[in-house]
Scaffold this motif. Structure first.
Motif, PDB file in Angstrom:
ATOM      1  N   ALA A  10       9.166  -8.428  -0.598  1.00 58.59           N
ATOM      2  CA  ALA A  10       9.509  -7.449   0.433  1.00 58.59           C
ATOM      3  C   ALA A  10      10.963  -7.012   0.316  1.00 58.59           C
ATOM      4  CB  ALA A  10       9.236  -8.042   1.823  1.00 58.59           C
ATOM      5  N   GLN A  64       9.875  -7.251   7.295  1.00 48.42           N
ATOM      6  CA  GLN A  64       8.761  -8.038   6.777  1.00 48.42           C
ATOM      7  C   GLN A  64       9.257  -9.207   5.937  1.00 48.42           C
ATOM      8  OE1 GLN A  64       6.040  -5.812   4.332  1.00 48.42           O
ATOM      9  NE2 GLN A  64       4.281  -7.031   4.977  1.00 48.42           N
ATOM     10  N   ASN A  66      10.369 -11.925   8.244  1.00 53.72           N
ATOM     11  CA  ASN A  66       9.219 -12.609   8.828  1.00 53.72           C
ATOM     12  C   ASN A  66       8.599 -13.598   7.841  1.00 53.72           C
ATOM     13  OD1 ASN A  66       9.464 -11.194  11.233  1.00 53.72           O
ATOM     14  ND2 ASN A  66       8.057  -9.559  10.594  1.00 53.72           N
ATOM     15  N   TYR A  67       8.468 -13.158   6.597  1.00 56.99           N
ATOM     16  CA  TYR A  67       7.939 -14.061   5.570  1.00 56.99           C
ATOM     17  C   TYR A  67       8.870 -15.253   5.349  1.00 56.99           C
ATOM     18  CZ  TYR A  67       4.151 -10.962   4.068  1.00 56.99           C
ATOM     19  OH  TYR A  67       2.997 -10.213   4.012  1.00 56.99           O
TER      20      TYR A  67
END
Length: 214
Positions: free
Chosen positions: A85, A162, A165-166
Motif C-alpha cells: 500500500a 490503508q 491499517n495493515y
C-alpha cells in the motif's frame, strides 16, 4: 435298599440288616480363584489417566502452536500488504508528478504558439489582449496541474491510510503471537489433568480401604 435324606446328607440304610452306612462327610472341590475386576480397574485407571493427561497436554500444545502460527502468518501478510500500500501511494504521487510535467509541457508549447502567432500578426506582446491571452493559457495550466496534484494526493492518502491499517493489524497479530507459548500452555493442562487423576486415585484407594475393612 432305601435312600433317605439325613441332615442334608444322603444315608444308605439296609432294611434287611441292622448295620447301616451313613456318610457323614461330603467331598467338596476347592473354590476357583476369582478375577477381581475392581482391583484391576483400580490399577489400570491411574495409568490411563496419566496417558490421558499427557495426551491432553500434547493437544493443548499443538492447539496453541497452531494459533501462534496463524497469528504470525496474519502478521506477516498484513506487513506485506502495508508495504504494498505504501509503494502504491508513492507510485500514485510519482504518476501525478509525471502528469503535471506533461501538462506543464503541453501548456508551455501552447503558450509559445500563441506568442509566435501574436508576433506574426504584428500584435505587441505583454499588453492588452495579447497579455490576457497568454494569462489565460497560464491560468488553464495552473488549474489542470492543481487538479492533477489534488487527485494524486487524495489517492496516495487513501493508499497510505490503508498501509497504516495493515501495519496496525500486523503489529496486533504479531504481539498476540508473541504472547502465546505452546509449552507454557501445555504444562498447566497436564498438571490439571494429573491432579484430577491423583484425586480420583486417592478417593478410590480410600473407598477401597473402607470397604475392605468393613
Amino acid at each position: 435298599m432305601a435312600l433317605t435324606p439325613y441332615s442334608g446328607f444322603l444315608s444308605y440304610q439296609d432294611t434287611g440288616n441292622l448295620s447301616s452306612l451313613n456318610t457323614g462327610t461330603l467331598l467338596t472341590t476347592p473354590a476357583a480363584s476369582s478375577f477381581n475386576m475392581t482391583e484391576f480397574a483400580g490399577g489400570v485407571a491411574p495409568v490411563l489417566g496419566i496417558f490421558g493427561a499427557i495426551q491432553s497436554g500434547i493437544g493443548t500444545y499443538f492447539s496453541a502452536k497452531s494459533q501462534k502460527d496463524t497469528l504470525e502468518f496474519q502478521s506477516n501478510m498484513a506487513a506485506i500488504n502495508a508495504r504494498l500500500a505504501e509503494n502504491s501511494a508513492q507510485s500514485i504521487l510519482q504518476q501525478g508528478e509525471r502528469q503535471a510535467g506533461m501538462v506543464s509541457q503541453k501548456y508551455g508549447q501552447e503558450k509559445g504558439k500563441r506568442i509566435v502567432s501574436q508576433g506574426s500578426r504584428g500584435v505587441q506582446g505583454g499588453v492588452g489582449s495579447a497579455a490576457e491571452e497568454i494569462a489565460s493559457v497560464e491560468l488553464a495550466k495552473e488549474t489542470d496541474m492543481l487538479t492533477i496534484n489534488a487527485n494524486a494526493v487524495r489517492a496516495a492518502w487513501g493508499a497510505r491510510t490503508q498501509s497504516v491499517n495493515y501495519a496496525n493489524q500486523s503489529l496486533l497479530a504479531g504481539t498476540s503471537a508473541e504472547s502465546i507459548n505452546p509449552f507454557a500452555s501445555a504444562v498447566p493442562s497436564m498438571i490439571s489433568s494429573a491432579s484430577t487423576v491423583a484425586s480420583n486415585w486417592y478417593r478410590y484407594n480410600k473407598l477401597s480401604g473402607l470397604l475392605g475393612g468393613a
